[in-house]
Design a protein around this motif. Structure first.
Motif, PDB file in Angstrom:
ATOM      1  N   PRO A   1       0.863  -1.351   0.052  1.00 13.04           N
ATOM      2  CA  PRO A   1       0.016  -0.035  -0.062  1.00 13.04           C
ATOM      3  C   PRO A   1       0.765   1.308  -0.033  1.00 13.04           C
ATOM      4  CG  PRO A   1      -0.898  -1.659   1.517  1.00 13.04           C
ATOM      5  CD  PRO A   1       0.352  -2.091   1.016  1.00 13.04           C
ATOM      6  N   LEU A   2       2.165   1.217   0.590  1.00 13.22           N
ATOM      7  CA  LEU A   2       2.906   2.658   0.540  1.00 13.22           C
ATOM      8  C   LEU A   2       3.312   2.701  -0.917  1.00 13.22           C
ATOM      9  CD1 LEU A   2       4.982   1.933   3.892  1.00 13.22           C
ATOM     10  CD2 LEU A   2       2.675   3.094   3.596  1.00 13.22           C
ATOM     11  N   VAL A   3       3.851   1.720  -1.391  1.00 12.68           N
ATOM     12  CA  VAL A   3       4.272   1.751  -2.758  1.00 12.68           C
ATOM     13  C   VAL A   3       3.081   2.282  -3.814  1.00 12.68           C
ATOM     14  CG1 VAL A   3       5.049   0.134  -4.746  1.00 12.68           C
ATOM     15  CG2 VAL A   3       6.005  -0.247  -2.491  1.00 12.68           C
ATOM     16  N   ILE A   4       2.094   1.741  -3.429  1.00  7.91           N
ATOM     17  CA  ILE A   4       0.891   2.381  -4.310  1.00  7.91           C
ATOM     18  C   ILE A   4       0.609   3.777  -4.050  1.00  7.91           C
ATOM     19  CG2 ILE A   4      -1.675   2.150  -4.782  1.00  7.91           C
ATOM     20  CD1 ILE A   4      -1.662  -0.841  -4.222  1.00  7.91           C
ATOM     21  N   LEU A   5       0.567   4.037  -2.821  1.00  3.94           N
ATOM     22  CA  LEU A   5       0.572   5.568  -2.345  1.00  3.94           C
ATOM     23  C   LEU A   5       1.434   6.385  -3.181  1.00  3.94           C
ATOM     24  CD1 LEU A   5      -1.428   7.438  -0.547  1.00  3.94           C
ATOM     25  CD2 LEU A   5       0.381   6.933   1.535  1.00  3.94           C
ATOM     26  N   VAL A   6       2.850   6.013  -2.811  1.00  3.54           N
ATOM     27  CA  VAL A   6       3.982   7.059  -3.411  1.00  3.54           C
ATOM     28  C   VAL A   6       4.105   6.941  -4.767  1.00  3.54           C
ATOM     29  CG1 VAL A   6       4.967   7.006  -1.260  1.00  3.54           C
ATOM     30  CG2 VAL A   6       5.718   5.373  -2.826  1.00  3.54           C
ATOM     31  N   GLY A   7       3.879   5.790  -5.443  1.00  2.00           N
ATOM     32  CA  GLY A   7       4.206   5.652  -6.923  1.00  2.00           C
ATOM     33  C   GLY A   7       5.530   4.971  -7.313  1.00  2.00           C
ATOM     34  N   GLY A   8       6.129   4.024  -6.448  1.00  2.00           N
ATOM     35  CA  GLY A   8       7.408   3.663  -6.820  1.00  2.00           C
ATOM     36  C   GLY A   8       8.203   2.792  -5.675  1.00  2.00           C
ATOM     37  N   TRP A   9       9.198   2.104  -5.911  1.00  2.00           N
ATOM     38  CA  TRP A   9      10.053   1.213  -4.855  1.00  2.00           C
ATOM     39  C   TRP A   9      10.800   1.789  -4.624  1.00  2.00           C
ATOM     40  CZ3 TRP A   9       7.997  -3.180  -2.952  1.00  2.00           C
ATOM     41  CH2 TRP A   9       6.841  -3.764  -3.497  1.00  2.00           C
ATOM     42  N   GLY A  10      11.293   2.963  -4.944  1.00  2.00           N
ATOM     43  CA  GLY A  10      12.791   3.427  -4.507  1.00  2.00           C
ATOM     44  C   GLY A  10      12.447   4.346  -3.285  1.00  2.00           C
ATOM     45  N   PHE A  11      13.428   4.257  -2.425  1.00  2.00           N
ATOM     46  CA  PHE A  11      13.458   5.441  -1.340  1.00  2.00           C
ATOM     47  C   PHE A  11      13.333   6.700  -1.684  1.00  2.00           C
ATOM     48  CE2 PHE A  11      15.790   1.801   0.905  1.00  2.00           C
ATOM     49  CZ  PHE A  11      14.758   1.300   1.846  1.00  2.00           C
ATOM     50  N   ASN A  12      13.763   7.171  -2.730  1.00  2.00           N
ATOM     51  CA  ASN A  12      13.869   8.549  -3.199  1.00  2.00           C
ATOM     52  C   ASN A  12      12.401   8.735  -3.448  1.00  2.00           C
ATOM     53  OD1 ASN A  12      16.558   9.041  -2.942  1.00  2.00           O
ATOM     54  ND2 ASN A  12      16.919   8.359  -4.932  1.00  2.00           N
ATOM     55  N   SER A  13      11.645   7.809  -3.888  1.00  2.00           N
ATOM     56  CA  SER A  13      10.061   8.222  -4.140  1.00  2.00           C
ATOM     57  C   SER A  13       9.490   8.633  -2.924  1.00  2.00           C
ATOM     58  CB  SER A  13       9.467   6.771  -4.795  1.00  2.00           C
ATOM     59  OG  SER A  13      10.139   6.766  -6.106  1.00  2.00           O
ATOM     60  N   PHE A  14       9.737   7.842  -1.815  1.00  2.00           N
ATOM     61  CA  PHE A  14       9.280   8.067  -0.338  1.00  2.00           C
ATOM     62  C   PHE A  14       9.608   9.533   0.090  1.00  2.00           C
ATOM     63  CE2 PHE A  14       8.595   3.580  -0.790  1.00  2.00           C
ATOM     64  CZ  PHE A  14       7.553   3.100  -0.053  1.00  2.00           C
ATOM     65  N   LEU A  15      10.874   9.867   0.030  1.00  2.00           N
ATOM     66  CA  LEU A  15      11.466  10.938   0.196  1.00  2.00           C
ATOM     67  C   LEU A  15      10.701  12.283  -0.509  1.00  2.00           C
ATOM     68  CD1 LEU A  15      15.133  10.239   0.773  1.00  2.00           C
ATOM     69  CD2 LEU A  15      13.425  10.422   2.371  1.00  2.00           C
ATOM     70  N   ASP A  16      10.541  12.172  -1.990  1.00  2.00           N
ATOM     71  CA  ASP A  16       9.874  13.068  -2.654  1.00  2.00           C
ATOM     72  C   ASP A  16       8.407  13.399  -2.133  1.00  2.00           C
ATOM     73  OD1 ASP A  16      12.272  13.318  -3.946  1.00  2.00           O
ATOM     74  OD2 ASP A  16      11.749  12.232  -5.530  1.00  2.00           O
ATOM     75  N   PHE A  17       7.882  12.136  -2.154  1.00  2.00           N
ATOM     76  CA  PHE A  17       6.445  12.279  -1.517  1.00  2.00           C
ATOM     77  C   PHE A  17       5.931  13.016  -0.303  1.00  2.00           C
ATOM     78  CE2 PHE A  17       2.528  10.496   0.311  1.00  2.00           C
ATOM     79  CZ  PHE A  17       1.603  10.666  -0.456  1.00  2.00           C
ATOM     80  N   GLN A  18       7.056  12.574   0.642  1.00  2.00           N
ATOM     81  CA  GLN A  18       6.761  13.343   1.844  1.00  2.00           C
ATOM     82  C   GLN A  18       7.520  14.641   1.927  1.00  2.00           C
ATOM     83  OE1 GLN A  18       7.088  10.166   5.303  1.00  2.00           O
ATOM     84  NE2 GLN A  18       8.664   9.489   3.838  1.00  2.00           N
ATOM     85  N   SER A  19       8.302  15.329   1.193  1.00  2.00           N
ATOM     86  CA  SER A  19       8.804  16.586   1.061  1.00  2.00           C
ATOM     87  C   SER A  19       8.085  17.389   0.791  1.00  2.00           C
ATOM     88  CB  SER A  19      10.308  16.397   0.234  1.00  2.00           C
ATOM     89  OG  SER A  19       9.758  16.200  -1.128  1.00  2.00           O
ATOM     90  N   VAL A  20       6.785  17.085  -0.136  1.00  2.00           N
ATOM     91  CA  VAL A  20       5.891  18.160  -0.415  1.00  2.00           C
ATOM     92  C   VAL A  20       4.485  17.688   0.147  1.00  2.00           C
ATOM     93  CG1 VAL A  20       6.917  18.553  -2.652  1.00  2.00           C
ATOM     94  CG2 VAL A  20       5.285  16.734  -2.369  1.00  2.00           C
ATOM     95  N   GLY A  21       4.427  17.029   1.079  1.00  2.00           N
ATOM     96  CA  GLY A  21       3.251  16.808   1.731  1.00  2.00           C
ATOM     97  C   GLY A  21       3.282  16.339   3.272  1.00  2.00           C
ATOM     98  N   ILE A  22       3.024  15.286   3.650  1.00  2.00           N
ATOM     99  CA  ILE A  22       2.959  14.879   5.164  1.00  2.00           C
ATOM    100  C   ILE A  22       3.438  13.575   5.352  1.00  2.00           C
ATOM    101  CG2 ILE A  22       0.670  16.424   5.634  1.00  2.00           C
ATOM    102  CD1 ILE A  22      -0.713  13.439   5.568  1.00  2.00           C
ATOM    103  N   TRP A  23       3.860  13.464   6.710  1.00  2.00           N
ATOM    104  CA  TRP A  23       4.502  12.038   6.829  1.00  2.00           C
ATOM    105  C   TRP A  23       3.463  11.204   6.331  1.00  2.00           C
ATOM    106  CZ3 TRP A  23       5.997  14.367  12.183  1.00  2.00           C
ATOM    107  CH2 TRP A  23       7.459  15.044  12.267  1.00  2.00           C
ATOM    108  N   ILE A  24       4.245   9.964   6.052  1.00  2.00           N
ATOM    109  CA  ILE A  24       3.182   8.788   5.718  1.00  2.00           C
ATOM    110  C   ILE A  24       2.544   8.175   6.858  1.00  2.00           C
ATOM    111  CG2 ILE A  24       3.171   6.642   4.387  1.00  2.00           C
ATOM    112  CD1 ILE A  24       5.215   7.614   2.470  1.00  2.00           C
ATOM    113  N   ILE A  25       3.222   8.342   8.042  1.00  2.00           N
ATOM    114  CA  ILE A  25       2.781   7.692   9.246  1.00  2.00           C
ATOM    115  C   ILE A  25       1.330   8.369   9.730  1.00  2.00           C
ATOM    116  CG2 ILE A  25       3.815   9.379  10.898  1.00  2.00           C
ATOM    117  CD1 ILE A  25       4.308   6.928  12.865  1.00  2.00           C
ATOM    118  N   ILE A  26       0.853   9.337   9.204  1.00  2.00           N
ATOM    119  CA  ILE A  26      -0.186   9.869   9.412  1.00  2.00           C
ATOM    120  C   ILE A  26      -1.632   9.378   8.723  1.00  2.00           C
ATOM    121  CG2 ILE A  26      -1.632  12.043   9.638  1.00  2.00           C
ATOM    122  CD1 ILE A  26       0.879  13.688   9.913  1.00  2.00           C
ATOM    123  N   PRO A  27      -1.446   8.898   7.617  1.00  2.00           N
ATOM    124  CA  PRO A  27      -2.592   8.434   7.099  1.00  2.00           C
ATOM    125  C   PRO A  27      -2.376   6.782   6.813  1.00  2.00           C
ATOM    126  CG  PRO A  27      -1.114   9.165   5.077  1.00  2.00           C
ATOM    127  CD  PRO A  27      -0.456   9.759   6.414  1.00  2.00           C
TER     128      PRO A  27
END
Length: 331
Positions: free
Chosen positions: A163-189
């Protein structure tokens, strides 16, 4: 010329990975001191305080003692596998660090999270080989427990991440960093996923209350009972390196740098270290607070609770993301 440049980049990537091993080893040494200090504080005792100021040299004294000790091996042990297993375990632990986006390295590719899931599962082969090659019933039982434990939580472990991969749209750690840098921490949703990930990470690193493969009160020391000296130190270093690594991954996945709080690169790195230290401290707190679970309780938690819950949350987050991106925005 282009071919030479390609090999040169590979050489520098390998050199970066080798240089990274030094701070990892230093962090492992300091983590052993931190663990003994935290456990001593919780149990109303001082912990190491004689070797060096505040006992800071105690880990280095312990490491020196282990590496100068004479290595004993059982007479009936399988020699090659007996000595190869701790090297394999340590090698996999260090290789995992190559995909963490903490430094410039060619190993930071788009499937880094999938690489971590795959490679971390292979570390159980080192434990299995050590338990079988020792030709001891205690070692063999510990290694069999480790294999059953990996089979139990790895399925839900992967389903937690999808589900996290579906949410951020990628398997790379950089995808998670880019997603959270312009939004909120993934831990919240995704807080329920975080709770399951945290408990699974305790099982992944063989930490209390899921240290069934080591089980001192039941198996003397489990899979490493016949090891001493440097081979035992390899298992020890690999296990503590995995603890630091899995907590850094937890921060990258769930508590990455948010745009409003991330200023310079130094501040982002400082924030990452502090969050990782908090998770590492929580691992030590759990060890001091909870007893070891029974073997059947681990099976029940993973198969009867985590597996159906992770599948349900996967379906839920899939439909949430699907509905969110299906309807066009008019703003």
């Amino acid at each position: 010329m282009l071919l030479n440049s390609y090999y040169l980049n590979d050489f520098f990537s390998l050199l970066n990975l080798i240089i990274l091993i030094i701070p990892v080893l230093l962090s492992v040494a300091l983590l052993t001191l931190l663990e003994r200090k935290v456990l001593g504080f919780i149990q109303f005792r001082k912990g190491p305080n004689l070797v060096g100021p505040y006992g800071i040299l105690q880990p280095f004294a312990d490491g020196l003692k282990l590496f100068v000790k004479e290595n004993f091996s059982p007479f009936s042990a399988s020699s090659f596998l007996y000595f190869f297993s701790p090297i394999l375990f340590l090698f996999i632990s260090f290789l995992l660090w190559g995909v963490v986006p903490l430094y410039k390295s060619g190993l930071n590719f788009c499937l880094s999270l999938l690489f971590v899931i795959t490679l971390s599962s292979l570390s159980v082969y080192g434990i299995l080989g050590a338990g079988w090659a020792s030709n001891s019933k205690y070692s063999l039982l510990g290694s069999v427990r480790a294999v059953a434990q990996v089979i139990s939580y790895e399925i839900s472990f992967g389903l937690i991440l999808i589900p996290l991969v579906i949410l951020v749209g990628g398997w790379g750690f950089n995808s998670f960093l880019d997603f959270q840098s312009v939004g909120i921490w993934i831990i919240i949703p995704c807080f329920p996923l975080f709770l399951m990930w945290y408990i699974s990470s305790l099982a992944e690193t063989n930490r209390t209350p899921f240290d069934l493969s080591e089980g001192e009160s039941e198996l003397v020391s489990g899979y490493n009972v016949e090891y001493s000296g440097a081979p035992f130190a390899f298992f020890f270093i690999g296990e503590y390196a995995n603890i630091i690594f899995i907590n850094i991954v937890s921060v990258l996945l769930f508590l990455g740098p948010v745009y409003f709080f991330s200023g310079s690169i130094f501040w982002v790195f400082f924030s990452l270290i502090n969050k990782s230290l908090f998770f590492i401290f929580s691992f030590l707190w759990v060890r001091a607070s909870f007893p070891r679970v029974r073997y059947d309780q681990l099976m029940m938690i993973m198969w009867k609770n985590f597996l159906p819950l992770s599948i349900s949350l996967f379906i839920f987050y899939f439909f949430v993301v699907f509905l969110f991106f299906s309807f066009p925005s008019y703003y």
